[in-house]
Design a protein around this motif. Structure first.
Motif: not given
Length: 92
Positions: A55-56, A58, A64
């Motif tokens: 996930k972004k 994370d 990212h």
């Protein structure tokens, strides 16, 4: 030979988000020992070390961005090789 083989290694999501280091001698021995020690008590237990599609929130922003850039580039190259235009969502 090591680099040529590593170049062909698959990854989750086919993004190849790694950096490659080649070690020999004492450094290789120390790394091997540390890896074996780490794995000896954790085989088959606990959650996976990482998510294939993290996930972004994370990831740090720069990581990212690098991750998504690679994923998008792989997808675009694949569509081009298949002769599919990006706008053609049904064919993708």
């Amino acid at each position: 030979e090591i680099l040529a083989t590593a170049n062909l290694a698959p990854s989750g999501g086919n993004t190849q988000p790694w950096h490659l280091y080649v070690v020999t001698g004492a450094s290789l021995n120390a790394l091997t020992e540390a890896a074996l020690k780490h794995l000896s008590g954790s085989r088959g237990s606990g959650p996976l070390e990482y998510k294939v599609y993290p996930k972004k929130e994370d990831l740090p922003a720069d990581l990212h961005q690098a991750y998504m850039s690679r994923r998008i580039k792989v997808a675009q190259d694949m569509w081009q090789l298949m002769g599919v235009k990006r706008e053609d969502k049904a064919e993708r």
